[in-house]
Design a protein around this motif. Structure first.
Motif, PDB file in Angstrom:
ATOM      1  N   THR A 146     -29.897  -8.070  16.104  1.00 19.70           N
ATOM      2  CA  THR A 146     -29.008  -8.401  17.215  1.00 19.70           C
ATOM      3  C   THR A 146     -28.833  -7.168  18.094  1.00 19.70           C
ATOM      4  N   THR A 147     -28.714  -7.417  19.390  1.00 21.93           N
ATOM      5  CA  THR A 147     -28.639  -6.295  20.331  1.00 21.93           C
ATOM      6  C   THR A 147     -27.774  -6.669  21.527  1.00 21.93           C
ATOM      7  N   ASN A 148     -27.032  -5.687  22.041  1.00 24.46           N
ATOM      8  CA  ASN A 148     -26.324  -5.850  23.313  1.00 24.46           C
ATOM      9  C   ASN A 148     -25.589  -7.194  23.447  1.00 24.46           C
ATOM     10  N   SER A 154     -29.321  -8.497   8.345  1.00 27.12           N
ATOM     11  CA  SER A 154     -29.651  -8.391   9.773  1.00 27.12           C
ATOM     12  C   SER A 154     -29.496  -6.948  10.231  1.00 27.12           C
ATOM     13  N   SER A 155     -30.380  -6.493  11.103  1.00 28.81           N
ATOM     14  CA  SER A 155     -30.305  -5.152  11.685  1.00 28.81           C
ATOM     15  C   SER A 155     -29.745  -5.235  13.100  1.00 28.81           C
ATOM     16  N   SER A 156     -29.497  -4.076  13.708  1.00 30.79           N
ATOM     17  CA  SER A 156     -28.938  -4.079  15.060  1.00 30.79           C
ATOM     18  C   SER A 156     -29.346  -2.836  15.830  1.00 30.79           C
ATOM     19  N   VAL A 157     -29.485  -3.014  17.136  1.00 27.38           N
ATOM     20  CA  VAL A 157     -29.722  -1.920  18.085  1.00 27.38           C
ATOM     21  C   VAL A 157     -28.757  -2.147  19.235  1.00 27.38           C
ATOM     22  N   ASP A 158     -27.916  -1.162  19.514  1.00 31.51           N
ATOM     23  CA  ASP A 158     -26.865  -1.420  20.491  1.00 31.51           C
ATOM     24  C   ASP A 158     -26.387  -0.115  21.105  1.00 31.51           C
ATOM     25  N   ALA A 159     -25.299  -0.194  21.829  1.00 29.78           N
ATOM     26  CA  ALA A 159     -24.562   0.958  22.334  1.00 29.78           C
ATOM     27  C   ALA A 159     -23.132   0.823  21.833  1.00 29.78           C
ATOM     28  N   ASP A 160     -22.355   1.889  21.952  1.00 27.93           N
ATOM     29  CA  ASP A 160     -20.962   1.851  21.523  1.00 27.93           C
ATOM     30  C   ASP A 160     -20.103   1.472  22.728  1.00 27.93           C
ATOM     31  N   PRO A 161     -19.630   0.224  22.808  1.00 29.77           N
ATOM     32  CA  PRO A 161     -18.904  -0.220  23.996  1.00 29.77           C
ATOM     33  C   PRO A 161     -17.565   0.491  24.190  1.00 29.77           C
ATOM     34  N   TYR A 162     -16.945   0.912  23.108  1.00 34.22           N
ATOM     35  CA  TYR A 162     -15.689   1.658  23.246  1.00 34.22           C
ATOM     36  C   TYR A 162     -15.950   2.963  23.994  1.00 34.22           C
ATOM     37  N   LYS A 163     -16.984   3.683  23.581  1.00 33.04           N
ATOM     38  CA  LYS A 163     -17.321   4.947  24.245  1.00 33.04           C
ATOM     39  C   LYS A 163     -17.698   4.713  25.703  1.00 33.04           C
ATOM     40  N   GLN A 164     -18.414   3.617  25.974  1.00 32.19           N
ATOM     41  CA  GLN A 164     -18.845   3.334  27.344  1.00 32.19           C
ATOM     42  C   GLN A 164     -17.662   3.205  28.292  1.00 32.19           C
ATOM     43  N   GLU A 207     -38.975   0.404   7.022  1.00 34.98           N
ATOM     44  CA  GLU A 207     -37.532   0.394   6.783  1.00 34.98           C
ATOM     45  C   GLU A 207     -37.111  -1.025   6.412  1.00 34.98           C
ATOM     46  N   LYS A 208     -36.008  -1.125   5.680  1.00 33.61           N
ATOM     47  CA  LYS A 208     -35.466  -2.430   5.293  1.00 33.61           C
ATOM     48  C   LYS A 208     -34.249  -2.824   6.123  1.00 33.61           C
ATOM     49  N   GLN A 209     -33.511  -1.855   6.618  1.00 28.18           N
ATOM     50  CA  GLN A 209     -32.290  -2.099   7.375  1.00 28.18           C
ATOM     51  C   GLN A 209     -32.103  -0.975   8.377  1.00 28.18           C
ATOM     52  N   ILE A 210     -31.860  -1.317   9.631  1.00 23.42           N
ATOM     53  CA  ILE A 210     -31.643  -0.305  10.670  1.00 23.42           C
ATOM     54  C   ILE A 210     -30.470  -0.742  11.543  1.00 23.42           C
ATOM     55  N   ASP A 211     -29.513   0.136  11.726  1.00 23.22           N
ATOM     56  CA  ASP A 211     -28.416  -0.068  12.674  1.00 23.22           C
ATOM     57  C   ASP A 211     -28.278   1.218  13.472  1.00 23.22           C
ATOM     58  N   THR A 212     -28.517   1.146  14.765  1.00 20.28           N
ATOM     59  CA  THR A 212     -28.563   2.371  15.571  1.00 20.28           C
ATOM     60  C   THR A 212     -28.000   2.116  16.960  1.00 20.28           C
ATOM     61  N   ASP A 213     -27.513   3.191  17.597  1.00 22.23           N
ATOM     62  CA  ASP A 213     -26.916   3.110  18.931  1.00 22.23           C
ATOM     63  C   ASP A 213     -27.595   4.088  19.885  1.00 22.23           C
ATOM     64  N   ILE A 214     -27.574   3.755  21.168  1.00 24.20           N
ATOM     65  CA  ILE A 214     -27.990   4.683  22.210  1.00 24.20           C
ATOM     66  C   ILE A 214     -26.764   5.460  22.699  1.00 24.20           C
ATOM     67  N   GLY A 215     -26.995   6.443  23.577  1.00 24.15           N
ATOM     68  CA  GLY A 215     -25.917   7.272  24.105  1.00 24.15           C
ATOM     69  C   GLY A 215     -25.137   6.581  25.225  1.00 24.15           C
ATOM     70  N   SER A 216     -24.060   7.277  25.704  1.00 23.39           N
ATOM     71  CA  SER A 216     -23.168   6.698  26.715  1.00 23.39           C
ATOM     72  C   SER A 216     -22.838   7.710  27.816  1.00 23.39           C
ATOM     73  N   PRO A 217     -23.837   8.136  28.606  1.00 23.23           N
ATOM     74  CA  PRO A 217     -23.554   9.126  29.654  1.00 23.23           C
ATOM     75  C   PRO A 217     -22.814   8.522  30.851  1.00 23.23           C
ATOM     76  N   ILE A 218     -21.878   9.285  31.405  1.00 25.46           N
ATOM     77  CA  ILE A 218     -21.147   8.873  32.596  1.00 25.46           C
ATOM     78  C   ILE A 218     -21.954   9.236  33.839  1.00 25.46           C
ATOM     79  N   ILE A 219     -21.941   8.353  34.845  1.00 26.88           N
ATOM     80  CA  ILE A 219     -22.641   8.605  36.103  1.00 26.88           C
ATOM     81  C   ILE A 219     -21.628   8.571  37.232  1.00 26.88           C
ATOM     82  N   THR A 220     -21.591   9.641  38.014  1.00 24.48           N
ATOM     83  CA  THR A 220     -20.717   9.751  39.184  1.00 24.48           C
ATOM     84  C   THR A 220     -21.550  10.268  40.356  1.00 24.48           C
TER      85      THR A 220
END
Length: 345
Positions: A141-143, A152-162, A313-326
């Motif tokens: 599951t992703t995004n 189930s594995s997951s690839v996502d971002a951290d929405p709280y940090k975003q 791998e058998k299980q992967i849960d990972t996140d991308i970064g959350s850079p601010i853009i101004t």
């Protein structure tokens, strides 16, 4: 001055998904070639590669009408071309739980080796992703990820940090006694809920002087955000800040107040870092966004599914970064889009 324009990211996705969706469609139709350059009939691929295993992967996208979802689907299709042992088919959930769940069930029945799901509503898709696992198919599951599904594995971002990086910036930018409006994503959506939670903890709890004059669900949708903003402008007059849980809704709200002098200094915050949002920041119309890079997500998604398919791998849960853009760093991210052909001059 040169004019920049956006490439219609959703166009190729729309064309692909219109060919592929049809709830009864299967991956081994002629149209599957459209979903990724490497996507061909699995048996044909196996014969072409000799004894080399070729894996069939289904990607169930939330909705091509969502600018970020369209970008992510395009990037996943492009990234899949880098893997000669993966064929990819993309299906459009059309922002409809029933249609997305049907697409997942069809992918299970078609016996894909892996099914990647971008949920429309995580809890609505949960039992269907559980079915994927129960059928011995790799599930990702992703995004946004759906937590708590064993196997189930997951690839996502951290929405709280975003949202937090925006909220922390807004602490210093939003004036005293400001009137603000809040545009929310779908109820029950992990990213929508966590971003709103971050704004509450990181901003509203620390700035009791700020008044939320209106708040509602626009479900990531630009048109829904425009309709809400039209009503809010009439009801409340000048609004000091628009706090949006994604860029697409922020852009819709901005269209409503474009050219109105009384809104010239309205601050606008979003999440995703879409090409449209970057150009709005460059033009001084939008204040900030947090990059949720579909490029980085797609690379991680394909890397993850490949490692799971090959047994690395058998299980992967990972996140991308959350850079601010101004406005201070937007040019470097615009350059990233130019290099991808998504913004041209």
């Amino acid at each position: 001055m040169k004019k920049r324009r956006l490439i219609a990211m959703g166009l190729s996705v729309m064309m692909t998904m219109s060919l592929l969706m049809g709830c009864g469609s299967t991956s081994n139709s002629n149209s599957s070639t459209s979903s990724a350059g490497s996507s061909t009939n699995a048996s044909e691929a196996s014969s072409n590669e000799g004894s080399k295993k070729t894996y069939r992967v289904a990607y169930i996208a939330r909705a091509q009408s969502d600018s970020f979802a369209a970008w992510l689907a395009n990037e996943i299709m492009a990234e899949a071309e880098e893997y000669d042992d993966i064929t990819l088919d993309v299906f459009d959930g059309q922002a409809d739980d029933e249609k997305e769940n049907t697409a997942i069930e069809n992918a299970i029945a078609s016996k894909y080796d892996a099914i990647i799901v971008q949920p429309n509503n995580g809890e609505a898709q949960r039992p269907y992703v559980e079915k994927v696992v129960q059928n011995g198919i790799i599930a990702i599951t992703t995004n946004a990820r759906i937590d708590g599904i064993e196997g189930s594995s997951s690839v996502d971002a951290d929405p709280y940090k975003q949202a937090a990086v925006n909220a922390q910036l807004a602490l210093e930018q939003i004036p005293q006694n400001a009137k603000v409006v809040v545009l929310k994503g779908p109820s029950g959506n992990f990213h929508a809920d966590e971003r709103r939670k971050a704004w509450q903890i990181e901003f509203f709890d620390k700035r009791p002087d700020v008044q939320i004059v209106a708040e509602d669900f626009a479900n990531w949708n630009k048109d829904e955000a425009m309709a809400l903003m039209e009503d809010w402008v009439i009801a409340h007059g000048k609004i000091d800040a628009i706090i949006s849980m994604n860029d697409n809704m922020a852009a819709g709200a901005l269209e409503v107040i474009a050219g109105k002098p009384e809104f010239e200094n309205t601050l606008v915050y979003g999440v995703d870092g879409t090409a449209e949002a970057l150009l709005l920041i460059k033009e001084g119309k939008m204040t900030a966004t947090c990059l949720q890079s579909a490029i980085e997500l797609s690379e991680l998604i394909l890397d993850t599914v490949h490692k799971l398919l090959t047994g690395e791998e058998k299980q992967i849960d990972t996140d991308i970064g959350s850079p601010i853009i101004t406005k201070d760093n937007v040019d470097e991210y615009i350059q990233m889009y130019k290099e991808r052909g998504l913004i041209t001059e």
